[in-house]
Write an enzyme that holds these catalytic residues in place. Structure first.
Site, short mmCIF file in Angstrom:
data_model
loop_
_atom_site.label_atom_id
_atom_site.label_comp_id
_atom_site.label_asym_id
_atom_site.label_seq_id
_atom_site.Cartn_x
_atom_site.Cartn_y
_atom_site.Cartn_z
N GLY A 56 0.58 -1.23 0.01
CA GLY A 56 -0.22 0.05 -0.04
C GLY A 56 0.85 1.31 0.05
N HIS A 57 1.89 1.40 0.78
CA HIS A 57 2.79 2.49 0.64
C HIS A 57 3.68 2.72 -0.64
CE1 HIS A 57 2.24 3.09 5.05
NE2 HIS A 57 2.52 1.87 5.28
#
Length: 496
Positions: A56-57
């Site tokens: 996600g990052h």
């Protein structure tokens, strides 16, 4: 001559083939194990992102990374941005000791250094320019100064008539140390006049609050760094992916954390009232808001023993190795309560708040006994028994892998009345006399002396058994295992 010419032509063709193998996506070079060496060798400056497609990052970074690449390209910069899929190119990933995603490494003439900047496009560009250029940009005209100051949320400018003075040298030294922000320097009378600044002053320009802050302390590198750390963030900073590094790596280690919900309107309701306490203790305590509607912030709530139903709440934390936490007697978020809470903290009148779970009625039913802050000392410090304790985190993958083996250990010694096998959730129970940093941490508390011996060996039933049977004498990790652990991504308590 024909041979030489043919050789050069062939070399050029080979180079062209090599370059053709390097794909470009949104201005970012796509690196593989086959072209890694050529990308690094053929470019003086390369920022390389090791990413995982599912991370996600990494997904959040992608558009900002592309913007930064475009900005550098527009400025005809020699700096290249590149990326490599760490889940596919595992050989390169392992060689460069990548332990998490995204990991960014900056290669300057082939030599790598860790990237320590932010994850917004401007932050990326500014960090790279700082690493490849002078510590401060010369601003000879008003137009150049305005353009420079207006390009970023925070800009630091030194006003020095003599740029060779000792004061100017201190400023430039800070500029070479601080990577997060852009620095400018000017000796032009028209720039001094435009901003109404006198000689020898350092000004932090910011596109929020009152627009600028002027340094007026003793001109030392430490003092200027502290000034930047304090005034580069808003009076009340919001914790998010962009500000996290600046908040937690700053010089202010005491933080008042305000747990709010944007959906419930807490920011609008409470922020104005707590500005006065924030002003009073600016430079001593950093006021930080955390939006608990964000899924990524659930772990922080857990760290403080809070649930979403407890919001709005406030806690104080001192960012040292033991991460001491403090809980207010009056939990309501009012200017008076906040001021009282922070004042008591500054004056050393608060007692540290230790998380403790209720003791389950069946805590000793199974071979592996359950400990909480309530019964830990009574059980672990029993002078008639050796007590082996696993301090774990429920979300820790290493702990989950150990769980079935640890259950087998408990079963093996369940009838031994001189040995207790126990476990404690260290994220929900804290002890003043035991500091747990990594998960899992395994400690044998020896009978008679209650001396705690930490286990560092292999996490197998055989090795664990030898350790407890030897009273903690067995358990030194083999040399190979120690080296492997150093590269392992061991979860830490301070990784919120």
């Amino acid at each position: 001559m024909r041979f030489v010419g043919g050789f050069c032509l062939a070399a050029l063709c080979l180079a062209a083939v090599s370059l053709a193998k390097i794909e470009v996506e949104d201005g970012v070079l796509v690196v593989t194990k086959d072209n890694f060496e050529s990308v690094i060798k053929d470019n003086e400056y390369v920022l390389l992102e090791f990413y995982a497609p599912w991370c996600g990052h990494c997904k959040a970074l992608a558009p900002e990374y592309a913007k930064a690449a475009k900005k550098l390209e527009e400025d005809n910069s020699p700096i290249k941005l590149a990326k490599i899929d760490a889940t596919v190119e595992t050989e390169v990933t392992e060689k460069h000791s990548v332990r998490g995603y995204p990991t960014l490494k900056f290669y300057r003439k082939g030599t790598p250094i860790e990237y320590t900047g932010g994850r917004q496009a401007n932050d990326i560009v500014n960090w790279l320019l700082k690493k490849t250029g002078p510590p401060a940009k010369d601003l000879p005209t008003v137009d150049e100064a305005k353009a420079f100051i207006g390009a970023n949320k925070v800009t630091i400018v030194g006003f020095f008539k003599d740029v060779e003075s000792e004061a100017a040298k201190v400023f430039l030294e800070v500029g070479s140390i601080v990577d997060d922000y852009t620095f400018g320097i000017t000796s032009a009378d028209e720039v001094f006049s435009e901003y109404g600044i006198e000689d020898g002053k350092i000004v932090l320009f910011k596109q929020f609050e009152d627009g600028k802050a002027v340094f007026d302390g003793e001109l030392t590198t430490t003092a200027v760094q502290n000034f930047i750390s304090i005034y580069s963030l808003p009076l009340i900073a919001e914790f998010n992916q962009d500000t996290a590094q600046k908040i937690f790596s700053g010089n202010i280690k005491s933080h008042l954390l305000l747990f709010f919900s944007k959906e419930a309107g807490h920011f609008d309701k409470y922020l104005e009232d707590i500005k006065e306490p924030a002003k009073k203790y600016r430079g001593e305590v950093l006021f930080v808001t955390i939006d608990c509607d964000e899924a990524d912030h659930e772990r922080i709530l857990e760290f403080f023993g809070l649930k979403k139903t407890d919001v709005p709440s406030m806690r104080l934390i001192k960012l040292e190795q033991d991460m001491a936490k403090y809980k207010p007697d009056k939990p309501e978020i009012t200017a008076e309560n906040v001021l009282q809470f922070v004042t008591a903290f500054i004056e050393g009148q608060l007692k540290r708040h230790l998380l403790t779970q209720d003791l389950p009625e069946d805590w000793d039913k199974n071979p592996v006994k359950v400990l909480t802050g309530i019964n830990f000392h009574e059980i672990a410090y029993n002078k008639e028994k050796d007590v082996f304790v696993e301090f774990y985190a429920p979300w820790c993958g290493h702990c989950q892998q150990l769980a079935p083996i640890y259950e087998q250990l408990g079963e093996k010694y369940k009838d031994n009345d001189k040995l207790v096998i126990a476990k404690m959730d260290a994220t929900a129970n804290e002890l003043e006399d035991v500091k747990v940093i990594n998960y899992p941490t395994l400690i044998l508390y020896k009978k008679e002396t209650n001396e705690g011996v930490e286990y560092n060996g292999e996490r197998t039933l055989e090795s664990l058994s030898k350790f407890v049977e030897s009273g903690g004498k067995y358990g030194e990790a083999p040399e190979e295992a120690q080296e492997e652990d150093e590269d392992d991504d061991v979860p830490r308590k301070d990784e919120l």
